[in-house]
Design a protein around this motif. Structure first.
Motif, PDB file in Angstrom:
ATOM      1  N   VAL A  25     -22.686  59.654  81.067  1.00  7.95           N
ATOM      2  CA  VAL A  25     -21.979  58.484  80.517  1.00  7.95           C
ATOM      3  C   VAL A  25     -22.512  58.169  79.120  1.00  7.95           C
ATOM      4  O   VAL A  25     -21.737  57.945  78.178  1.00  7.95           O
ATOM      5  N   LYS A  26     -23.819  58.161  78.973  1.00  5.83           N
ATOM      6  CA  LYS A  26     -24.414  57.878  77.672  1.00  5.83           C
ATOM      7  C   LYS A  26     -24.020  58.940  76.647  1.00  5.83           C
ATOM      8  O   LYS A  26     -23.599  58.614  75.523  1.00  5.83           O
ATOM      9  N   LYS A  27     -24.149  60.203  77.020  1.00  6.11           N
ATOM     10  CA  LYS A  27     -23.807  61.299  76.114  1.00  6.11           C
ATOM     11  C   LYS A  27     -22.343  61.213  75.694  1.00  6.11           C
ATOM     12  O   LYS A  27     -21.999  61.396  74.520  1.00  6.11           O
ATOM     13  N   SER A  28     -21.461  60.914  76.646  1.00  9.98           N
ATOM     14  CA  SER A  28     -20.028  60.842  76.351  1.00  9.98           C
ATOM     15  C   SER A  28     -19.700  59.654  75.461  1.00  9.98           C
ATOM     16  O   SER A  28     -18.840  59.754  74.573  1.00  9.98           O
ATOM     17  N   LEU A 116     -12.541  62.341  77.319  1.00 10.62           N
ATOM     18  CA  LEU A 116     -13.896  62.735  77.722  1.00 10.62           C
ATOM     19  C   LEU A 116     -14.206  62.355  79.166  1.00 10.62           C
ATOM     20  O   LEU A 116     -15.328  62.568  79.635  1.00 10.62           O
ATOM     21  N   GLY A 117     -13.225  61.769  79.851  1.00 11.96           N
ATOM     22  CA  GLY A 117     -13.413  61.434  81.261  1.00 11.96           C
ATOM     23  C   GLY A 117     -13.573  59.970  81.570  1.00 11.96           C
ATOM     24  O   GLY A 117     -13.739  59.584  82.736  1.00 11.96           O
ATOM     25  N   PHE A 118     -13.537  59.107  80.566  1.00 11.53           N
ATOM     26  CA  PHE A 118     -13.652  57.671  80.800  1.00 11.53           C
ATOM     27  C   PHE A 118     -12.337  57.086  81.317  1.00 11.53           C
ATOM     28  O   PHE A 118     -11.242  57.573  80.984  1.00 11.53           O
ATOM     29  N   GLU A 119     -12.446  56.029  82.100  1.00  9.16           N
ATOM     30  CA  GLU A 119     -11.314  55.142  82.391  1.00  9.16           C
ATOM     31  C   GLU A 119     -11.419  53.970  81.427  1.00  9.16           C
ATOM     32  O   GLU A 119     -12.521  53.501  81.121  1.00  9.16           O
ATOM     33  N   TRP A 120     -10.264  53.483  80.950  1.00  7.51           N
ATOM     34  CA  TRP A 120     -10.248  52.400  79.967  1.00  7.51           C
ATOM     35  C   TRP A 120      -9.806  51.102  80.622  1.00  7.51           C
ATOM     36  O   TRP A 120      -8.782  51.072  81.321  1.00  7.51           O
ATOM     37  N   GLY A 121     -10.573  50.034  80.385  1.00  2.61           N
ATOM     38  CA  GLY A 121     -10.224  48.730  80.951  1.00  2.61           C
ATOM     39  C   GLY A 121      -8.906  48.177  80.447  1.00  2.61           C
ATOM     40  O   GLY A 121      -8.308  47.309  81.081  1.00  2.61           O
ATOM     41  N   GLY A 122      -8.427  48.675  79.306  1.00  5.43           N
ATOM     42  CA  GLY A 122      -7.139  48.228  78.786  1.00  5.43           C
ATOM     43  C   GLY A 122      -5.971  48.701  79.615  1.00  5.43           C
ATOM     44  O   GLY A 122      -4.843  48.195  79.467  1.00  5.43           O
ATOM     45  N   ASP A 123      -6.211  49.690  80.510  1.00  9.01           N
ATOM     46  CA  ASP A 123      -5.152  50.184  81.398  1.00  9.01           C
ATOM     47  C   ASP A 123      -5.086  49.416  82.703  1.00  9.01           C
ATOM     48  O   ASP A 123      -4.185  49.646  83.513  1.00  9.01           O
ATOM     49  N   LYS A 153     -18.664  65.130  85.369  1.00  9.85           N
ATOM     50  CA  LYS A 153     -18.519  66.354  84.578  1.00  9.85           C
ATOM     51  C   LYS A 153     -18.693  66.044  83.101  1.00  9.85           C
ATOM     52  O   LYS A 153     -18.101  65.107  82.574  1.00  9.85           O
ATOM     53  N   ASP A 154     -19.515  66.832  82.437  1.00 11.49           N
ATOM     54  CA  ASP A 154     -19.730  66.692  80.996  1.00 11.49           C
ATOM     55  C   ASP A 154     -18.586  67.386  80.257  1.00 11.49           C
ATOM     56  O   ASP A 154     -18.422  68.606  80.325  1.00 11.49           O
ATOM     57  N   ARG A 155     -17.777  66.602  79.550  1.00  7.67           N
ATOM     58  CA  ARG A 155     -16.627  67.146  78.828  1.00  7.67           C
ATOM     59  C   ARG A 155     -16.830  67.113  77.311  1.00  7.67           C
ATOM     60  O   ARG A 155     -15.887  67.300  76.555  1.00  7.67           O
TER      61      ARG A 155
END
Length: 305
Positions: A25-28, A116-123, A153-155
């Motif tokens: 999460v930090k790296k992404s 990069l695999g995140f979910e966005w709170g705006g959705d 998974k690291d993307r």
């Protein structure tokens, strides 16, 4: 007007992310900043890891405390509490001011995050959280509270550097070093002396543990024991460092740092590992990383407990 450097945005963001974050999460999150920067968008992370106590303080905003409601999640109900979420904002070209307009640049950053695999709170449908990005691996906060952790998974497509501090966890039931800290709090008749209920030694750094440690601090400082951080508690802060320390205060310091994700023995020995963890905590809070406890450091540890 010159543009703020990428290194400055990354440095500020790493400080705000704090310790105890999931490594991917930090790296992404940092990769989001890099990719947006290449497109002419300045992004900075405002929050990362958040304790239960800090989450409860945010939840109180707009309810029992002044301000607008910014979250519907109590302590333990936010993915920030498990190092799986970050919040971001944009900055002006020179990086001197934050901008919060949810415009095309803001949405572009969200799109980069989602790639990069995140979910966005705006959705989200019910409560729009536009600054919020999270990775949960499909786990609920109830599962996370029970000790489960996602396989992510690291993307980013970049090689991960060796971390400066390795934080490993058992398969379930929280972390061993937090269990040791809770066990210390339950020893020496501290529950009776500092007026708190004996802690469950579950390895989960929840609000009851922070409250207990604050009460032990107040007991040590010979101030009123009420579980509230105020002027009297701040004035009771005792200076501790490698060259000037006492075992009791050092154990409290070590135990509290354990709640913030630092793997330490609660042994009362102010050695290299304790000094290193203390300095890392101070950097994460934006205060001088001098390895010396005092009012400022203890305030950052307990102000939201």
């Amino acid at each position: 007007m010159s543009r703020v450097s990428l290194d400055t945005l990354l440095s500020r963001s790493e400080r705000n992310i704090g310790s105890g974050m999931n490594a991917i999460v930090k790296k992404s999150a940092l990769e989001v900043i890099r990719r947006a920067y290449k497109e002419g968008i300045n992004v900075q992370i405002s929050h990362g890891m958040r304790t239960y106590a800090e989450q409860n303080a945010l939840y109180a905003q707009g309810r029992t405390k002044p301000g607008n409601i910014v979250t519907n999640a109590r302590g333990g109900q936010s993915n920030h509490n498990f190092g799986l979420a970050v919040d971001y904002f944009l900055t002006t070209w020179d990086g001197s001011k934050a901008t919060w307009s949810v415009n095309s640049d803001w949405r572009r950053v969200a799109a980069i995050g989602k790639s990069l695999g995140f979910e966005w709170g705006g959705d989200w449908r019910s409560f729009k959280d536009y600054p919020h990005l999270e990775m949960t691996g499909g786990l609920s906060t109830a599962q996370l509270r029970a000790g489960r952790r996602p396989s992510l998974k690291d993307r980013t497509g970049t090689k991960t550097a060796a971390p400066s501090k390795v934080v490993s966890e058992p398969a379930s039931g929280g972390t061993d070093w937090v269990k040791d800290a809770q066990k210390w709090a339950n020893s020496r008749d501290y529950p009776s002396k500092a007026r708190f209920k004996e802690l469950d030694e579950d390895g989960l750094p929840g609000p009851l543990s922070f409250d207990a440690f604050l009460r032990i601090y107040q007991y040590f400082g010979k101030t009123g024991i009420d579980g509230e951080w105020g002027p009297k508690s701040r004035a009771a802060a005792v200076i501790q460092d490698k060259d000037n320390h006492t075992p009791g205060w050092t154990r409290l310091l070590q135990a509290t740092l354990c709640l913030y994700g630092y793997k330490l023995k609660v042994d009362g020995i102010f050695g290299r590992n304790t000094d290193k963890a203390l300095r890392a905590f101070q950097r994460s809070r934006g205060i001088t990383d001098d390895g010396i406890t005092g009012p400022n450091t203890f305030t950052e540890m307990f102000k939201a407990a």
